[in-house]
Scaffold this motif. Structure first.
Motif, mmCIF file in Angstrom:
data_model
loop_
_atom_site.group_PDB
_atom_site.id
_atom_site.type_symbol
_atom_site.label_atom_id
_atom_site.label_comp_id
_atom_site.label_asym_id
_atom_site.label_seq_id
_atom_site.Cartn_x
_atom_site.Cartn_y
_atom_site.Cartn_z
ATOM 1 N N ALA A 45 0.835 -1.198 0.000
ATOM 2 C CA ALA A 45 0.000 0.000 0.000
ATOM 3 C C ALA A 45 0.869 1.246 0.000
ATOM 4 O O ALA A 45 2.072 1.185 0.254
ATOM 5 N N VAL A 46 0.221 2.369 -0.277
ATOM 6 C CA VAL A 46 0.873 3.675 -0.249
ATOM 7 C C VAL A 46 -0.014 4.619 0.550
ATOM 8 O O VAL A 46 -1.231 4.642 0.367
ATOM 9 N N VAL A 47 0.589 5.383 1.450
ATOM 10 C CA VAL A 47 -0.138 6.380 2.238
ATOM 11 C C VAL A 47 -0.305 7.632 1.374
ATOM 12 O O VAL A 47 0.654 8.099 0.754
ATOM 13 N N ILE A 48 -1.516 8.161 1.348
ATOM 14 C CA ILE A 48 -1.801 9.359 0.551
ATOM 15 C C ILE A 48 -2.327 10.457 1.482
ATOM 16 O O ILE A 48 -3.285 10.229 2.219
ATOM 17 N N PHE A 49 -1.693 11.610 1.416
ATOM 18 C CA PHE A 49 -2.132 12.764 2.207
ATOM 19 C C PHE A 49 -2.956 13.683 1.329
ATOM 20 O O PHE A 49 -2.638 13.907 0.163
ATOM 21 N N SER A 50 -4.036 14.233 1.891
ATOM 22 C CA SER A 50 -4.888 15.165 1.159
ATOM 23 C C SER A 50 -5.266 16.331 2.054
ATOM 24 O O SER A 50 -5.611 16.148 3.219
ATOM 25 N N GLU A 51 -5.210 17.536 1.487
ATOM 26 C CA GLU A 51 -5.636 18.730 2.210
ATOM 27 C C GLU A 51 -7.070 19.113 1.855
ATOM 28 O O GLU A 51 -7.595 20.084 2.381
ATOM 29 N N ASN A 52 -7.695 18.345 0.987
ATOM 30 C CA ASN A 52 -9.061 18.617 0.565
ATOM 31 C C ASN A 52 -10.006 18.524 1.758
ATOM 32 O O ASN A 52 -9.925 17.596 2.554
ATOM 33 N N GLU A 53 -10.909 19.463 1.871
ATOM 34 C CA GLU A 53 -11.835 19.540 2.995
ATOM 35 C C GLU A 53 -12.743 18.313 3.111
ATOM 36 O O GLU A 53 -13.060 17.853 4.199
ATOM 37 N N ASN A 54 -13.184 17.793 1.973
ATOM 38 C CA ASN A 54 -14.123 16.669 1.963
ATOM 39 C C ASN A 54 -13.442 15.304 2.019
ATOM 40 O O ASN A 54 -14.121 14.290 2.067
ATOM 41 N N ALA A 55 -12.142 15.281 1.983
ATOM 42 C CA ALA A 55 -11.400 14.013 1.973
ATOM 43 C C ALA A 55 -10.815 13.728 3.347
ATOM 44 O O ALA A 55 -10.640 14.621 4.174
ATOM 45 N N CYS A 56 -10.516 12.461 3.571
ATOM 46 C CA CYS A 56 -9.789 12.090 4.785
ATOM 47 C C CYS A 56 -8.369 12.631 4.648
ATOM 48 O O CYS A 56 -7.809 12.641 3.552
ATOM 49 N N PRO A 57 -7.776 13.083 5.747
ATOM 50 C CA PRO A 57 -6.410 13.610 5.650
ATOM 51 C C PRO A 57 -5.420 12.544 5.157
ATOM 52 O O PRO A 57 -4.550 12.828 4.349
ATOM 53 N N TYR A 58 -5.555 11.313 5.656
ATOM 54 C CA TYR A 58 -4.667 10.223 5.245
ATOM 55 C C TYR A 58 -5.500 9.024 4.817
ATOM 56 O O TYR A 58 -6.380 8.580 5.553
ATOM 57 N N THR A 59 -5.209 8.526 3.628
ATOM 58 C CA THR A 59 -5.860 7.321 3.134
ATOM 59 C C THR A 59 -4.787 6.355 2.657
ATOM 60 O O THR A 59 -3.626 6.728 2.490
ATOM 61 N N LEU A 60 -5.197 5.124 2.440
ATOM 62 C CA LEU A 60 -4.296 4.103 1.923
ATOM 63 C C LEU A 60 -4.778 3.661 0.559
ATOM 64 O O LEU A 60 -5.964 3.368 0.373
ATOM 65 N N SER A 61 -3.858 3.609 -0.372
ATOM 66 C CA SER A 61 -4.127 3.040 -1.684
ATOM 67 C C SER A 61 -3.464 1.669 -1.692
ATOM 68 O O SER A 61 -2.236 1.560 -1.711
ATOM 69 N N VAL A 62 -4.288 0.619 -1.646
ATOM 70 C CA VAL A 62 -3.780 -0.745 -1.554
ATOM 71 C C VAL A 62 -3.744 -1.357 -2.947
ATOM 72 O O VAL A 62 -4.707 -1.248 -3.712
ATOM 73 N N GLU A 63 -2.625 -2.007 -3.257
ATOM 74 C CA GLU A 63 -2.466 -2.653 -4.550
ATOM 75 C C GLU A 63 -3.532 -3.734 -4.733
ATOM 76 O O GLU A 63 -3.712 -4.583 -3.867
ATOM 77 N N GLY A 64 -4.269 -3.664 -5.827
ATOM 78 C CA GLY A 64 -5.298 -4.656 -6.108
ATOM 79 C C GLY A 64 -6.666 -4.303 -5.546
ATOM 80 O O GLY A 64 -7.621 -5.043 -5.751
ATOM 81 N N VAL A 65 -6.781 -3.189 -4.852
ATOM 82 C CA VAL A 65 -8.059 -2.733 -4.299
ATOM 83 C C VAL A 65 -8.447 -1.464 -5.059
ATOM 84 O O VAL A 65 -7.647 -0.538 -5.182
ATOM 85 N N ASP A 66 -9.690 -1.413 -5.562
ATOM 86 C CA ASP A 66 -10.124 -0.321 -6.427
ATOM 87 C C ASP A 66 -10.570 0.938 -5.685
ATOM 88 O O ASP A 66 -10.935 1.918 -6.308
ATOM 89 N N TYR A 67 -10.595 0.910 -4.376
ATOM 90 C CA TYR A 67 -11.061 2.055 -3.606
ATOM 91 C C TYR A 67 -10.033 2.379 -2.525
ATOM 92 O O TYR A 67 -9.182 1.562 -2.192
ATOM 93 N N LEU A 68 -10.121 3.588 -1.985
ATOM 94 C CA LEU A 68 -9.196 4.017 -0.930
ATOM 95 C C LEU A 68 -9.689 3.545 0.429
ATOM 96 O O LEU A 68 -10.881 3.362 0.643
ATOM 97 N N LEU A 69 -8.753 3.375 1.349
ATOM 98 C CA LEU A 69 -9.071 2.964 2.710
ATOM 99 C C LEU A 69 -8.789 4.113 3.667
ATOM 100 O O LEU A 69 -7.814 4.849 3.505
ATOM 101 N N ASP A 70 -9.633 4.235 4.669
ATOM 102 C CA ASP A 70 -9.491 5.256 5.707
ATOM 103 C C ASP A 70 -9.035 4.566 6.995
ATOM 104 O O ASP A 70 -9.843 4.003 7.724
ATOM 105 N N PRO A 71 -7.739 4.586 7.290
ATOM 106 C CA PRO A 71 -7.245 3.911 8.494
ATOM 107 C C PRO A 71 -7.551 4.742 9.742
ATOM 108 O O PRO A 71 -7.013 5.830 9.916
ATOM 109 N N VAL A 72 -8.402 4.227 10.602
ATOM 110 C CA VAL A 72 -8.811 4.989 11.784
ATOM 111 C C VAL A 72 -7.732 5.032 12.856
ATOM 112 O O VAL A 72 -7.777 5.887 13.738
ATOM 113 N N ASN A 73 -6.760 4.138 12.778
ATOM 114 C CA ASN A 73 -5.702 4.090 13.797
ATOM 115 C C ASN A 73 -4.300 4.152 13.185
ATOM 116 O O ASN A 73 -3.384 3.482 13.635
ATOM 117 N N LEU A 74 -4.120 4.999 12.179
ATOM 118 C CA LEU A 74 -2.811 5.149 11.536
ATOM 119 C C LEU A 74 -1.850 5.851 12.490
ATOM 120 O O LEU A 74 -2.115 6.969 12.955
#
Length: 113
Positions: A45-74
């Motif tokens: 996976a790769v950690v992705i940071f976003s400053e967008n207001e409507n997005a989670c600040p940190y998400t995970l892009s996992v190889e082979g998964v078509d959607y982003l993950l929101d890790p609640v305990n990163l």
């Protein structure tokens, strides 16, 4: 003169084959590490940071998964944009905290080379 040519030829082959062998061993070591991590239940996976207001600040892009993950305990040590990681997680049955990511709990996480 022919003796010098023989030594130069021998030297050339030694250098040529020694470079390839180290490259192959490091490639084999990486693929061995990958297969061990996958066997343990980790995913790339790769950690992705976003400053967008409507997005989670940190998400995970996992190889082979078509959607982003929101890790609640990163962990704060992994809150680095484009950080390559190995992650083991479980889905959570809770409302999404942001629009484009599914909430997950991280079970284990390691930095990836």
């Amino acid at each position: 003169m022919t003796l010098n040519i023989k030594y130069l030829t021998l030297f050339f082959f030694v250098v040529l084959f020694s470079c390839n062998s180290s490259k192959k061993s490091s490639e084999m070591e990486i693929s061995k590490n990958e297969s061990e991590m996958i066997e343990k239940g980790f995913q790339k996976a790769v950690v992705i940071f976003s400053e967008n207001e409507n997005a989670c600040p940190y998400t995970l892009s996992v190889e082979g998964v078509d959607y982003l993950l929101d890790p609640v305990n990163l962990d704060k040590n992994f809150k680095v944009n484009q950080e390559k990681i190995w992650v083991s997680y479980r889905s959570l049955r809770m409302a999404n905290r942001c629009n484009k990511a599914t909430p997950v709990e991280i079970i284990e996480i390691e930095k990836r080379k």
